[in-house]
Design a protein around this motif. Structure first.
Motif, mmCIF file in Angstrom:
data_model
loop_
_atom_site.group_PDB
_atom_site.id
_atom_site.type_symbol
_atom_site.label_atom_id
_atom_site.label_comp_id
_atom_site.label_asym_id
_atom_site.label_seq_id
_atom_site.Cartn_x
_atom_site.Cartn_y
_atom_site.Cartn_z
ATOM 1 N N ASN A 85 0.821 -1.209 0.000
ATOM 2 C CA ASN A 85 0.000 0.000 0.000
ATOM 3 C C ASN A 85 0.853 1.257 0.000
ATOM 4 O O ASN A 85 0.542 2.229 -0.698
ATOM 5 C CB ASN A 85 -0.958 -0.005 1.195
ATOM 6 C CG ASN A 85 -2.189 -0.824 0.921
ATOM 7 O OD1 ASN A 85 -2.728 -0.803 -0.169
ATOM 8 N ND2 ASN A 85 -2.638 -1.547 1.922
ATOM 9 N N HIS A 89 0.956 3.745 -3.196
ATOM 10 C CA HIS A 89 0.492 5.101 -2.911
ATOM 11 C C HIS A 89 1.350 6.105 -3.690
ATOM 12 O O HIS A 89 0.830 7.035 -4.300
ATOM 13 C CB HIS A 89 0.562 5.373 -1.409
ATOM 14 C CG HIS A 89 0.272 6.785 -1.032
ATOM 15 N ND1 HIS A 89 -1.001 7.317 -1.075
ATOM 16 C CD2 HIS A 89 1.090 7.790 -0.622
ATOM 17 C CE1 HIS A 89 -0.957 8.577 -0.700
ATOM 18 N NE2 HIS A 89 0.298 8.888 -0.419
ATOM 19 N N ARG A 92 1.504 4.854 -7.946
ATOM 20 C CA ARG A 92 0.289 4.930 -8.751
ATOM 21 C C ARG A 92 -0.694 5.987 -8.277
ATOM 22 O O ARG A 92 -1.148 6.806 -9.062
ATOM 23 C CB ARG A 92 -0.375 3.555 -8.774
ATOM 24 C CG ARG A 92 -1.619 3.484 -9.604
ATOM 25 C CD ARG A 92 -2.371 2.196 -9.397
ATOM 26 N NE ARG A 92 -2.630 2.005 -7.975
ATOM 27 C CZ ARG A 92 -2.842 0.810 -7.423
ATOM 28 N NH1 ARG A 92 -2.815 -0.261 -8.142
ATOM 29 N NH2 ARG A 92 -3.082 0.707 -6.137
ATOM 30 N N ASP A 93 -1.049 5.980 -7.014
ATOM 31 C CA ASP A 93 -2.168 6.792 -6.545
ATOM 32 C C ASP A 93 -1.916 8.297 -6.640
ATOM 33 O O ASP A 93 -2.720 9.026 -7.226
ATOM 34 C CB ASP A 93 -2.536 6.425 -5.106
ATOM 35 C CG ASP A 93 -2.917 4.965 -4.965
ATOM 36 O OD1 ASP A 93 -3.205 4.312 -5.990
ATOM 37 O OD2 ASP A 93 -2.921 4.468 -3.829
ATOM 38 N N GLU A 97 -3.791 10.914 -9.275
ATOM 39 C CA GLU A 97 -4.628 12.010 -8.785
ATOM 40 C C GLU A 97 -4.035 13.390 -9.078
ATOM 41 O O GLU A 97 -4.756 14.297 -9.468
ATOM 42 C CB GLU A 97 -4.874 11.870 -7.282
ATOM 43 C CG GLU A 97 -5.778 10.714 -6.919
ATOM 44 C CD GLU A 97 -7.183 10.828 -7.487
ATOM 45 O OE1 GLU A 97 -7.725 11.958 -7.576
ATOM 46 O OE2 GLU A 97 -7.745 9.775 -7.851
ATOM 47 N N SER A 109 -11.612 8.114 -12.305
ATOM 48 C CA SER A 109 -11.398 7.804 -10.897
ATOM 49 C C SER A 109 -10.767 6.424 -10.802
ATOM 50 O O SER A 109 -11.044 5.548 -11.628
ATOM 51 C CB SER A 109 -12.747 7.819 -10.172
ATOM 52 O OG SER A 109 -12.608 7.429 -8.839
ATOM 53 N N ILE A 110 -9.943 6.248 -9.789
ATOM 54 C CA ILE A 110 -9.296 4.951 -9.590
ATOM 55 C C ILE A 110 -9.851 4.321 -8.313
ATOM 56 O O ILE A 110 -10.050 5.000 -7.313
ATOM 57 C CB ILE A 110 -7.760 5.103 -9.532
ATOM 58 C CG1 ILE A 110 -7.068 3.757 -9.593
ATOM 59 C CG2 ILE A 110 -7.326 5.885 -8.331
ATOM 60 C CD1 ILE A 110 -5.571 3.846 -9.861
ATOM 61 N N ARG A 112 -9.004 0.921 -5.964
ATOM 62 C CA ARG A 112 -7.975 -0.107 -5.868
ATOM 63 C C ARG A 112 -8.124 -0.958 -4.630
ATOM 64 O O ARG A 112 -8.706 -0.554 -3.647
ATOM 65 C CB ARG A 112 -6.600 0.515 -5.916
ATOM 66 C CG ARG A 112 -6.200 1.231 -4.637
ATOM 67 C CD ARG A 112 -4.752 1.668 -4.762
ATOM 68 N NE ARG A 112 -4.230 2.336 -3.629
ATOM 69 C CZ ARG A 112 -3.532 1.736 -2.653
ATOM 70 N NH1 ARG A 112 -3.318 0.445 -2.691
ATOM 71 N NH2 ARG A 112 -3.054 2.432 -1.650
ATOM 72 N N PHE A 117 -6.682 -3.030 -9.459
ATOM 73 C CA PHE A 117 -7.402 -1.764 -9.493
ATOM 74 C C PHE A 117 -8.213 -1.649 -10.771
ATOM 75 O O PHE A 117 -7.974 -2.352 -11.753
ATOM 76 C CB PHE A 117 -6.449 -0.578 -9.357
ATOM 77 C CG PHE A 117 -5.407 -0.455 -10.441
ATOM 78 C CD1 PHE A 117 -5.551 0.457 -11.471
ATOM 79 C CD2 PHE A 117 -4.263 -1.241 -10.409
ATOM 80 C CE1 PHE A 117 -4.583 0.587 -12.452
ATOM 81 C CE2 PHE A 117 -3.287 -1.118 -11.385
ATOM 82 C CZ PHE A 117 -3.449 -0.201 -12.408
#
Length: 157
Positions: A85, A89, A92-93, A97, A109-110, A112, A117
């Motif tokens: 995670n 984070h 990818r996240d 964003e 929007s993602i 996961r 995901f």
């Protein structure tokens, strides 16, 4: 997948396409150097970070022989989901964003769950852009996506 979130997004937002993605051999390919850098963003205790990296480099017993590596997290290891995670984070996240979404023409929007995901997308043209950008982003971290057409994902409309 957090089904409630997916249901709300599809029902309430402008979602016409879904990109279903899974990172290929994610837990086997986590780069320890990148992970240490990501941990340093939040953890100031260098000894604690070294302890985590030692845990990762300790290796695993496979059919009586010790296998060590400079990448990956032990599947089934107690700390692996947490490290996954943290790693994703940053990989990818945040990238999605704060970076990629600015380049898109429509809503995206993602959603996961660990390394699996889906990306909910309004416009078909954005799907192509997302897939190509995602492939490039993951390759920077020596990761790829499982799937068809080398780019790797399924687009559902």
């Amino acid at each position: 997948m957090p089904l409630k979130q997916v249901h709300q997004e599809i029902t309430l937002k402008r979602v016409n396409y879904i990109i279903d993605a899974d990172i290929k051999s994610f837990f086997d390919n986590v780069n320890h150097d990148w992970l240490a850098q990501f941990l340093e963003h939040r953890i100031k205790d260098k000894k604690f970070i070294r302890l985590i990296i030692r845990f990762l480099k300790a290796g695993i017993m496979d059919e009586g022989s010790l296998e060590r590596g400079d990448k990956g997290t032990p599947q089934g290891g107690i700390i692996s989901p947490i490290l996954a995670n943290i790693y994703l984070h940053y990989v990818r996240d945040i990238w999605f964003e704060k970076g990629l979404k600015k380049e898109l023409q429509g809503y995206a929007s993602i959603v996961r769950y660990a390394d699996d995901f889906i990306i909910l997308v309004e416009r078909e043209s954005d799907c192509t852009l997302i897939l190509e950008a995602l492939r490039l982003r993951l390759s920077k971290f020596k990761l790829g996506i499982i799937g068809n057409q080398d780019i790797g994902s399924k687009i559902w409309s």
